[in-house]
Write a protein that holds these residues in place. Structure first.
Motif, PDB file in Angstrom:
ATOM      1  N   ALA B 206      32.026  56.571  44.595  1.00 20.28           N
ATOM      2  CA  ALA B 206      31.343  56.219  43.211  1.00 20.28           C
ATOM      3  C   ALA B 206      30.795  54.823  43.147  1.00 20.28           C
ATOM      4  O   ALA B 206      31.504  53.865  43.737  1.00 20.28           O
ATOM      5  N   PHE B 207      29.343  54.559  43.056  1.00 15.02           N
ATOM      6  CA  PHE B 207      28.836  53.470  42.945  1.00 15.02           C
ATOM      7  C   PHE B 207      28.711  52.981  41.416  1.00 15.02           C
ATOM      8  O   PHE B 207      28.022  53.793  40.629  1.00 15.02           O
ATOM      9  N   VAL B 208      29.108  51.902  41.052  1.00 16.08           N
ATOM     10  CA  VAL B 208      28.995  51.393  39.644  1.00 16.08           C
ATOM     11  C   VAL B 208      28.317  50.006  39.715  1.00 16.08           C
ATOM     12  O   VAL B 208      28.662  49.342  40.384  1.00 16.08           O
ATOM     13  N   GLY B 209      27.472  49.752  38.850  1.00 14.73           N
ATOM     14  CA  GLY B 209      27.226  48.505  38.549  1.00 14.73           C
ATOM     15  C   GLY B 209      28.054  47.795  37.478  1.00 14.73           C
ATOM     16  O   GLY B 209      28.964  48.592  36.922  1.00 14.73           O
ATOM     17  N   ILE B 210      28.080  46.571  37.326  1.00 15.91           N
ATOM     18  CA  ILE B 210      28.820  45.709  36.104  1.00 15.91           C
ATOM     19  C   ILE B 210      27.915  45.163  35.335  1.00 15.91           C
ATOM     20  O   ILE B 210      27.164  44.239  35.731  1.00 15.91           O
ATOM     21  N   GLY B 211      28.039  45.590  34.005  1.00 19.00           N
ATOM     22  CA  GLY B 211      27.104  44.452  32.868  1.00 19.00           C
ATOM     23  C   GLY B 211      27.984  43.590  32.590  1.00 19.00           C
ATOM     24  O   GLY B 211      28.936  43.410  32.405  1.00 19.00           O
ATOM     25  N   GLY B 212      27.311  42.372  32.127  1.00 15.51           N
ATOM     26  CA  GLY B 212      27.720  41.137  31.529  1.00 15.51           C
ATOM     27  C   GLY B 212      27.945  41.360  30.010  1.00 15.51           C
ATOM     28  O   GLY B 212      27.711  42.134  29.556  1.00 15.51           O
ATOM     29  N   PRO B 213      28.072  39.903  29.675  1.00 18.61           N
ATOM     30  CA  PRO B 213      28.214  39.881  28.217  1.00 18.61           C
ATOM     31  C   PRO B 213      26.896  40.330  27.619  1.00 18.61           C
ATOM     32  O   PRO B 213      25.920  40.241  27.733  1.00 18.61           O
ATOM     33  N   LEU B 214      27.178  40.914  26.085  1.00 20.48           N
ATOM     34  CA  LEU B 214      26.165  41.280  25.321  1.00 20.48           C
ATOM     35  C   LEU B 214      25.103  39.895  25.328  1.00 20.48           C
ATOM     36  O   LEU B 214      23.830  40.622  25.110  1.00 20.48           O
ATOM     37  N   THR B 215      25.540  39.187  24.986  1.00 12.80           N
ATOM     38  CA  THR B 215      24.464  38.003  24.432  1.00 12.80           C
ATOM     39  C   THR B 215      23.308  37.905  25.350  1.00 12.80           C
ATOM     40  O   THR B 215      22.098  38.032  24.998  1.00 12.80           O
ATOM     41  N   GLN B 237      35.479  40.912  21.226  1.00 10.50           N
ATOM     42  CA  GLN B 237      35.228  40.165  22.438  1.00 10.50           C
ATOM     43  C   GLN B 237      35.063  40.619  23.657  1.00 10.50           C
ATOM     44  O   GLN B 237      35.645  40.473  24.751  1.00 10.50           O
ATOM     45  N   ALA B 238      34.150  41.603  23.466  1.00  9.70           N
ATOM     46  CA  ALA B 238      33.635  42.467  24.810  1.00  9.70           C
ATOM     47  C   ALA B 238      33.506  41.339  25.719  1.00  9.70           C
ATOM     48  O   ALA B 238      32.395  40.533  25.342  1.00  9.70           O
ATOM     49  N   ILE B 239      33.576  41.542  27.024  1.00  6.85           N
ATOM     50  CA  ILE B 239      33.078  40.448  28.026  1.00  6.85           C
ATOM     51  C   ILE B 239      32.051  41.260  29.007  1.00  6.85           C
ATOM     52  O   ILE B 239      31.359  40.659  29.479  1.00  6.85           O
ATOM     53  N   GLY B 240      32.009  42.561  28.993  1.00  9.18           N
ATOM     54  CA  GLY B 240      30.977  43.234  30.017  1.00  9.18           C
ATOM     55  C   GLY B 240      31.399  44.739  29.916  1.00  9.18           C
ATOM     56  O   GLY B 240      32.253  45.236  29.340  1.00  9.18           O
ATOM     57  N   ASP B 241      30.672  45.453  30.702  1.00  3.16           N
ATOM     58  CA  ASP B 241      30.770  46.892  30.576  1.00  3.16           C
ATOM     59  C   ASP B 241      30.532  47.460  32.027  1.00  3.16           C
ATOM     60  O   ASP B 241      30.054  46.866  33.039  1.00  3.16           O
ATOM     61  N   CYS B 242      31.241  48.846  32.398  1.00  2.00           N
ATOM     62  CA  CYS B 242      31.208  49.239  33.478  1.00  2.00           C
ATOM     63  C   CYS B 242      30.960  50.910  33.066  1.00  2.00           C
ATOM     64  O   CYS B 242      31.928  51.423  32.221  1.00  2.00           O
ATOM     65  N   CYS B 243      29.986  51.373  33.583  1.00  2.00           N
ATOM     66  CA  CYS B 243      29.917  52.691  33.114  1.00  2.00           C
ATOM     67  C   CYS B 243      29.852  53.049  31.887  1.00  2.00           C
ATOM     68  O   CYS B 243      30.399  53.906  31.147  1.00  2.00           O
ATOM     69  N   CYS B 244      29.000  51.861  31.038  1.00  4.96           N
ATOM     70  CA  CYS B 244      28.845  52.079  29.705  1.00  4.96           C
ATOM     71  C   CYS B 244      30.050  51.827  28.831  1.00  4.96           C
ATOM     72  O   CYS B 244      30.223  52.328  27.480  1.00  4.96           O
ATOM     73  N   PRO B 287      32.793  36.656  35.068  1.00  2.00           N
ATOM     74  CA  PRO B 287      33.993  36.994  34.148  1.00  2.00           C
ATOM     75  C   PRO B 287      34.165  38.472  33.878  1.00  2.00           C
ATOM     76  O   PRO B 287      35.219  39.072  34.052  1.00  2.00           O
ATOM     77  N   SER B 288      33.247  39.145  33.922  1.00  2.00           N
ATOM     78  CA  SER B 288      33.270  40.741  33.750  1.00  2.00           C
ATOM     79  C   SER B 288      33.704  41.074  34.932  1.00  2.00           C
ATOM     80  O   SER B 288      34.459  42.283  34.977  1.00  2.00           O
ATOM     81  N   ILE B 289      33.066  40.791  35.966  1.00  5.47           N
ATOM     82  CA  ILE B 289      33.570  41.491  37.360  1.00  5.47           C
ATOM     83  C   ILE B 289      35.122  40.993  37.554  1.00  5.47           C
ATOM     84  O   ILE B 289      35.556  42.066  37.937  1.00  5.47           O
ATOM     85  N   LYS B 290      35.340  39.892  37.127  1.00  2.03           N
ATOM     86  CA  LYS B 290      36.841  39.572  37.316  1.00  2.03           C
ATOM     87  C   LYS B 290      37.716  40.397  36.540  1.00  2.03           C
ATOM     88  O   LYS B 290      38.739  40.981  36.939  1.00  2.03           O
ATOM     89  N   ALA B 291      37.404  40.567  35.435  1.00  3.73           N
ATOM     90  CA  ALA B 291      38.086  41.419  34.387  1.00  3.73           C
ATOM     91  C   ALA B 291      38.179  42.815  34.925  1.00  3.73           C
ATOM     92  O   ALA B 291      39.306  43.416  34.687  1.00  3.73           O
ATOM     93  N   LEU B 292      37.183  43.311  35.220  1.00  3.34           N
ATOM     94  CA  LEU B 292      37.083  44.670  36.075  1.00  3.34           C
ATOM     95  C   LEU B 292      37.986  44.853  37.114  1.00  3.34           C
ATOM     96  O   LEU B 292      38.538  45.790  37.306  1.00  3.34           O
ATOM     97  N   LEU B 293      37.914  43.762  37.979  1.00  2.00           N
ATOM     98  CA  LEU B 293      38.505  43.546  39.113  1.00  2.00           C
ATOM     99  C   LEU B 293      40.037  43.740  38.896  1.00  2.00           C
ATOM    100  O   LEU B 293      40.822  44.587  39.481  1.00  2.00           O
ATOM    101  N   ALA B 294      40.735  43.147  37.833  1.00  3.29           N
ATOM    102  CA  ALA B 294      41.866  43.003  37.500  1.00  3.29           C
ATOM    103  C   ALA B 294      42.276  44.370  36.933  1.00  3.29           C
ATOM    104  O   ALA B 294      43.741  44.665  36.875  1.00  3.29           O
ATOM    105  N   MET B 295      41.645  45.105  36.416  1.00  2.54           N
ATOM    106  CA  MET B 295      42.218  46.356  35.918  1.00  2.54           C
ATOM    107  C   MET B 295      42.202  47.381  37.227  1.00  2.54           C
ATOM    108  O   MET B 295      42.798  48.380  36.928  1.00  2.54           O
TER     109      MET B 295
END
Lengths: 315, 315
Positions: B206-215, B237-244, B287-295
């Motif tokens: 699975a190849f996924v991108g990672i989305g950053g903050p909304l702003t 306080q969404a920080i980012g997204d992955c696969c929407c 920060p998004s990437i980090k949060a996703l990695l932590a998951m």
DNA sequence: TAAATGTTGGCACTTTTGTGCAAAATAAGG
DNA sequence: CCTTATTTTGCACAAAAGTGCCAACATTTA
């Protein structure tokens, strides 16, 4: 060779050389076949991606050894470094020490070891420490000095050597240069000398010094030479001596009256010896050493860096 | 450790590393037992007499890889170097290329490969060159963008991938965010979607991108979000997204209305996939990437040096 | 796109290295 | 000079690395 490829080689090299991974571990980690890793490492070396430096190593010195060894067909060579501003006495001492260590290393239990004259050889014996106990035989290769130099008698060298190595020594009861060929022959053919002659024919190791030109010599045995001897040597352009046998710059042994009156192992004998070790240093002796090397009598040379360099320059 | 000893070690090291002698040859040459040579070499390394340098290799980068790999329990990691003053476009391109090469390397003949949205993923497909022919299946992991961004449709990615790798692709005929949970569920449970759902359960890659903050987002799919969605995401306080799928800084997935209306592979599904590859870069996304990695959803990360450094800083 | 050229995988086999252990040798003190 | 550490040797065996070969694959070139 693209850049990614290079980075991969570097990574492999890093893991292997720096992190001490085995090739198998790298193979597993990167999913590359082990033999490929082996080839990659070779490639990385070839491409200069891996550079290995040896510290505290004087490449020049080593190259010098190789060059001289090659040039004069030596079996062994030992060149000790020269340090600037060191006194000659200290240089000689270090050379003696190197020679002593070398002897300790090569001597075998029942060896027959010959010693000629030479200040370095004298110094060498003083620097043997805790040598292995052997059952070796130590024999002079030349006659002694004049009576006035008896404390440097060649007998002293072999005696000390035997004491330290635990073997036995033979003495020579005659000066290196006799008054006539008749006397010399008489001594050489005498009963008591036959032991020495026999040993000369079966030497395992021979340590010889090398004498420089007549002019600037502080030799302790050359006072045995007569004025006529000196005149003749000058005339025939003697450049130095080994075992009281003079030769010229071309490596030609100067035969004649003097040689006929000399009590010493014939240089040609030394060719058969499996370790014929010449020990000498100094810029003034370089031409003599070079000439002697060219004669192919020595198979091992122990000298220092400055001397070795000079020898190479004049070759 | 006296000096002579050191010189000997250096000589051995020189012969071994520079002149490529084998240990046996050195042993013979120096009359030292072979195993001693082996030990001397080790000692020479330990004493720093041998220093090995790997050129063209960025140790920092490698350490960074190790550290992150360790920290987030990754199976694989790929960090490409950052060059100063390079444009973001160029950085993205290099990242895409790295991802493309990575996919080429890991893909196997009958793999099921999923793609999510993301500019890097789009770029990645464009950089596949001469890929191996496979019989793989390429499937979208999320719904498409809004109709106004149809040229970036996720279907385009899987279609191109299939064309290049020689396999087949499935399309998704729905936008990533639907108007109601009811419609979303209807689509997901529809007949035509069952193929996709089945493949989602059997992904190999699975190849996924990672989305950053909304702003500060230039995202091409977020125009699907309503004002209420945005408000809620801000609030939680969404920080980012992955696969929407949005999450906060703690790696908590933001469930609720939006997620219920979203057509995308559930992130939890990705845990079972043997290669879940996240591809993303930029300081704002760190920060998004980090949060996703932590998951613990990704097992492979492809990013660049500056991003990796930032991730580490904030961890 | 087909042929030529280079690279990697996979394997068997050889060579080279590393290591543990006991005996011998060497160095260091008293 | 003798006793006590520390090294080195010597050996057997295990581990690691290198090599030749061929087939599969990949990349260039025509």
């Amino acid at each position: 060779m693209n850049n990614d490829k290079k980075r991969l080689l570097a990574k492999v090299a890093y893991l292997y050389f720096i992190e001490d991974y085995t090739q198998a571990e790298i193979s597993k980690e990167l999913n590359i076949y082990r033999t490929t890793i082996s080839r990659m490492l070779k490639q990385a070396k070839d491409l200069g991606i891996v550079s290995i430096k040896i510290n505290d190593f004087d490449t020049d010195l080593f190259d010098l050894e190789l060059t001289l060894k090659e040039k004069f067909q030596l079996k062994n060579i030992l060149i000790i470094p020269s340090y600037p501003k060191e006194s000659n006495k200290s240089k000689d001492q270090r050379l003696s020490l190197a020679a002593a260590l070398y002897l300790k290393r090569i001597i075998k239990p029942k060896d027959i070891v010959g010693f000629a004259w030479g200040s370095i050889l004298v110094g060498m014996i003083g620097q043997l420490q805790n040598p292995v106990k052997t059952d070796a035989t130590f024999v002079p290769l030349v006659g002694g000095p004049s009576p006035s130099n008896s404390q440097y008698h060649v007998n002293g060298i072999v005696y000390d050597a035997a004491r330290q190595f635990g073997g036995k020594s033979l003495f020579v009861d005659a000066a290196a240069v006799q008054e006539s060929k008749y006397i010399r022959d008489g001594i050489i053919n005498s009963q008591y000398f036959s032991d020495i002659r026999r040993l000369w024919a079966h030497l395992d190791i021979a340590f010889v010094g090398i004498g420089g030109p007549l002019t600037n010599s502080a030799s302790r045995w050359r006072d045995l030479l007569t004025d006529e001897d000196r005149e003749l040597l000058r005339e025939r352009q003697a450049i130095g001596d080994c075992c009281c046998t003079f030769f010229d710059r071309h490596g030609k042994i100067l035969t004649g009256s003097l040689l006929n009156r000399t009590i010493a192992v014939p240089l040609d004998n030394l060719r058969q010896v499996s370790n014929t070790v010449g020990v000498a240093r100094s810029l003034t002796k370089a031409p003599s050493i070079k000439a002697l090397l060219a004669m192919g009598i020595l198979n091992t040379l122990i000298t220092d860096e400055e001397t070795a360099n000079r020898i190479l320059e004049i070759s």
